[in-house]
Design a protein around this motif. Structure first.
Motif, short mmCIF file in Angstrom:
data_model
loop_
_atom_site.label_atom_id
_atom_site.label_comp_id
_atom_site.label_asym_id
_atom_site.label_seq_id
_atom_site.Cartn_x
_atom_site.Cartn_y
_atom_site.Cartn_z
N ILE A 80 10.86 -5.17 -6.26
CA ILE A 80 11.08 -6.39 -7.04
C ILE A 80 9.84 -6.73 -7.85
N THR A 83 9.74 -4.52 -10.77
CA THR A 83 10.81 -4.80 -11.74
C THR A 83 10.57 -6.09 -12.50
N LEU A 84 9.71 -6.97 -11.97
CA LEU A 84 9.52 -8.30 -12.57
C LEU A 84 9.11 -8.25 -14.05
N ILE A 87 12.24 -7.63 -15.99
CA ILE A 87 13.12 -8.79 -15.87
C ILE A 87 12.57 -9.95 -16.69
N LEU A 177 20.38 -7.40 -18.28
CA LEU A 177 19.51 -7.68 -17.13
C LEU A 177 19.98 -6.91 -15.90
N THR A 178 21.29 -6.84 -15.69
CA THR A 178 21.84 -6.06 -14.58
C THR A 178 21.47 -4.59 -14.72
N ILE A 181 17.69 -4.08 -13.92
CA ILE A 181 17.43 -4.17 -12.47
C ILE A 181 17.93 -2.91 -11.77
N THR A 543 16.73 -17.04 -9.07
CA THR A 543 16.40 -16.17 -7.94
C THR A 543 17.66 -15.56 -7.32
N MET A 547 18.79 -12.71 -10.25
CA MET A 547 18.05 -11.56 -9.73
C MET A 547 18.75 -10.92 -8.54
N TRP A 548 19.05 -11.72 -7.50
CA TRP A 548 19.51 -11.11 -6.26
C TRP A 548 20.93 -10.58 -6.34
N ASN A 550 22.39 -9.48 -9.04
CA ASN A 550 22.30 -8.26 -9.85
C ASN A 550 21.73 -7.10 -9.05
N LEU A 551 20.74 -7.39 -8.21
CA LEU A 551 20.18 -6.35 -7.35
C LEU A 551 21.23 -5.83 -6.38
#
Length: 614
Positions: A80, A83-84, A87, A177-178, A181, A543, A547-548, A550-551
């Motif tokens: 993460i 990846t930031l 992102i 974004l997906t 990630i 968050t 982010m989560w 998509n992760l």
């Protein structure tokens, strides 16, 4: 006091064993020390204040112990962190897109002299923060089409503004974004797996060297070692010995055979089904062939489908009837006939496969357990309600409802018999098995935001007098004493969703994560507390949802693509057999490069803690 002292007692021998030099290099152990120290200091302050303080710092530090004890969680956090930057670049572009359309919207829907044309301005574009939040919520589609209705009612051309914003933001930037990630996470996970494989191969090679040094004169060239010496070392691990003897017919094992042992031990064992029982009678043998045939399972699935259809039909017919008007006996008789068939199917399968053979199939265990449970419920219903005037702990209709739910649940038996459904189900099982670390980090994120939410908003919103957040209070009772704007927190009756304790906070965070009406919570807490409270909700949305989620989508894609590629040419029964190879390492087997013998020897020679004979 006990909770921080227990890891503290473990820390002293650990730091002594690894040494001061290694301790200073290990950031996690340094953080471990800091967290324990702060927790104990915070505990002392709590005791000195008679445990009456509201803010306890140690609550925020508790998840550290969960993260510190999982190597895969640490790798995920590094992933993460890696990846930031990517992102952040997309989020920056998203913010630019949001600000640009906010300014265009404020110019487009500015206040005019005609009050009839100010509907969009009054509701959504009155100020810069209001405009920004309206379009941010539109980015999640939570307020669509409400946000454009006032302008759309005046002129259909205004819809172009909102559609353009949604297409660029929701369908292009968010999906981009997906993709970022997914790509970054997959690349980092591949690198982590490569490092893990290299470390594992180095350990295996060092173990081989130690064993070959301990061998007799026949292994003096260090290219093999005696299986007797190997068995003596690992005599406590019977599975290793069993695999070792399968890989060689002589008394010595070379490097490649030694490595293959650990590759095989990595895999879950393929469960072999016991042989069918042998019957001497020709009639029994013919019956065994019939009852062990696949068509019996197909017939069972068809009967289960017919049972579910009957239940649906009765539910539709009784949907408008009260409990007293429903005829539960008819449905009970129908269910009894189907349950007797289920019992017959279970018995003939036990006859055909034997007890051990029947229990060696997971779907048979599932099927048999529910059949026995349904039969027990039917016997209970018959004993309890054979007298129409009798009353048990539950009414007849409640018992029938319970039976119906189990029958519908039993219909899941069809999943292993349909290839694509079996593939999807096995993918979900692999997610549970392989992605526990990611679920652990999600728990940590939920926990941290819940603690912050309780600190910031506990008791901020109180329900009106005479209403209970625990009961299903009607809307008439809630809206008796005051009027509310349509679509607000108060009008929707969202009183049970608050930050008053930990459990309801978790539910509220989940509601915000799925972004359905999340603007109602954000608007309510900004009115009851301060406008700055919106920052908390936007941070949680970024968050969790951005982010989560998509992760998690990226992980599901990776797992499913691997399973699909492996099982595309397989039969239904082969789908279950490939499950034993689905691990994080094997998912990237084709991309991982095996280290060469020269690279391993070079690393062994340079290793600071190994002094092997060569």
């Amino acid at each position: 006091l006990v909770c921080p002292l227990a890891p503290l007692l473990l820390f002293f021998p650990q730091s002594y064993l690894i040494g001061w030099e290694e301790l200073r290099k290990n950031k996690w152990l340094i953080g471990y020390t800091v967290v324990i120290s702060v927790s104990i200091i915070d505990w002392v302050l709590s005791v000195s204040m008679e445990c009456d303080e509201r803010l306890r710092v140690r609550r925020l530090l508790r998840p550290f112990f969960l993260l510190q004890n999982s190597s895969l969680m640490k790798k995920t956090l590094k992933c993460i962190k890696r990846t930031l930057p990517e992102i952040a670049s997309v989020i920056l572009l998203l913010a630019l897109h949001l600000c640009l359309f906010t300014m265009i919207g404020m110019l487009l829907f500015a206040k005019t002299e005609d009050p009839k044309k100010n509907g969009e301005w009054e509701l959504h574009f009155r100020t810069m923060p209001d405009s920004l939040m309206s379009l941010l919520v539109l980015l999640t589609t939570a307020n669509n089409p409400d946000v454009m209705i006032p302008a759309y009612s005046l002129n259909r051309g205004y819809s172009i503004f909102f559609i353009t914003f949604s297409v660029i933001g929701t369908y292009c930037l968010m999906n981009l974004l997906t993709a970022i990630i997914y790509n970054q996470f997959r690349g980092y996970l591949l690198m982590s797996v490569q490092t893990s494989i290299n470390r594992r191969r180095l350990g295996i090679r060092a173990a081989f060297q130690v064993l070959s040094c301990q061998g007799d004169q026949q292994a003096a060239d260090f290219s093999s070692f005696s299986l007797c010496s190997f068995s003596a070392v690992v005599s406590f691990a019977l599975p290793i010995c069993q695999v070792a003897w399968q890989y060689t017919e002589v008394s010595y094992m070379d490097r490649e055979q030694f490595r293959k042992i650990f590759d095989e031990l990595d895999k879950d064992c393929i469960k072999e089904h016991p042989p069918l029982p042998q019957y001497r009678s020709p009639a029994l043998q013919r019956l065994q062939v019939i009852f062990s045939h696949y068509y019996l399972t197909v017939l069972g699935n068809a009967v289960a489908l017919a049972n579910v259809v009957c239940i649906c039909t009765v539910l539709v017919l009784n949907s408008e009837k009260s409990t007293a008007e429903r005829d539960s006996c008819v449905l009970e008789i129908i269910n009894l006939c189907f349950i007797l068939y289920y019992l017959f199917e279970m018995c003939v399968k036990i006859f055909a496969f034997g007890w051990l053979g029947y229990l060696s199939y997971r779907n048979n265990i599932f099927d048999g357990f529910l059949t026995i449970l349904l039969l027990a419920l039917q016997i209970t219903i018959f004993i309890t309600y054979r007298d129409p005037s009798s009353h048990g702990v539950m009414s007849l209709w409640e018992m029938v409802r319970l039976v119906n739910m189990l029958i519908v649940f039993r219909f899941l038996r069809i999943i292993p018999d349909i290839k694509l459904m079996a593939l999807v189900a096995s993918t979900l099982l692999d997610l549970v098995k392989n992605l526990r670390a990611f679920a652990g980090i999600l728990v940590v994120v939920y926990y941290v935001f819940a603690v912050f939410g309780i600190w910031l908003f506990e008791g901020a919103i109180k329900p009106p007098a005479g209403t209970s957040v625990l009961s299903n209070t009607s809307m008439e009772n809630i809206t008796t004493n005051f009027s509310m704007e349509c679509g607000t927190y108060e009008q929707l009756g969202y009183w049970p969703n608050n930050f008053d304790d930990f459990a309801v906070t978790i539910i509220l965070l989940y509601d915000v994560m799925i972004v359905n009406n999340w603007q109602a919570f954000m608007d309510a807490y900004s009115r009851y507390t301060t406008e700055w409270s919106k920052i908390y909700f936007v941070c949680w949305w970024l968050t969790s949802s951005v982010m989560w989620v998509n992760l998690f989508v990226a992980l599901i894609l990776e797992n499913f693509i691997y399973k699909w590629d492996r099982s595309h040419s397989c039969s239904v029964t082969d789908v279950e057999r490939i499950r034993y190879e689905t691990s994080v390492q094997l998912m990237f087997r084709e991309q991982v490069q095996e280290p060469t013998e020269e690279e391993l020897l070079c690393q062994l020679h340079q290793h600071p803690h190994l002094h092997l004979q060569w």
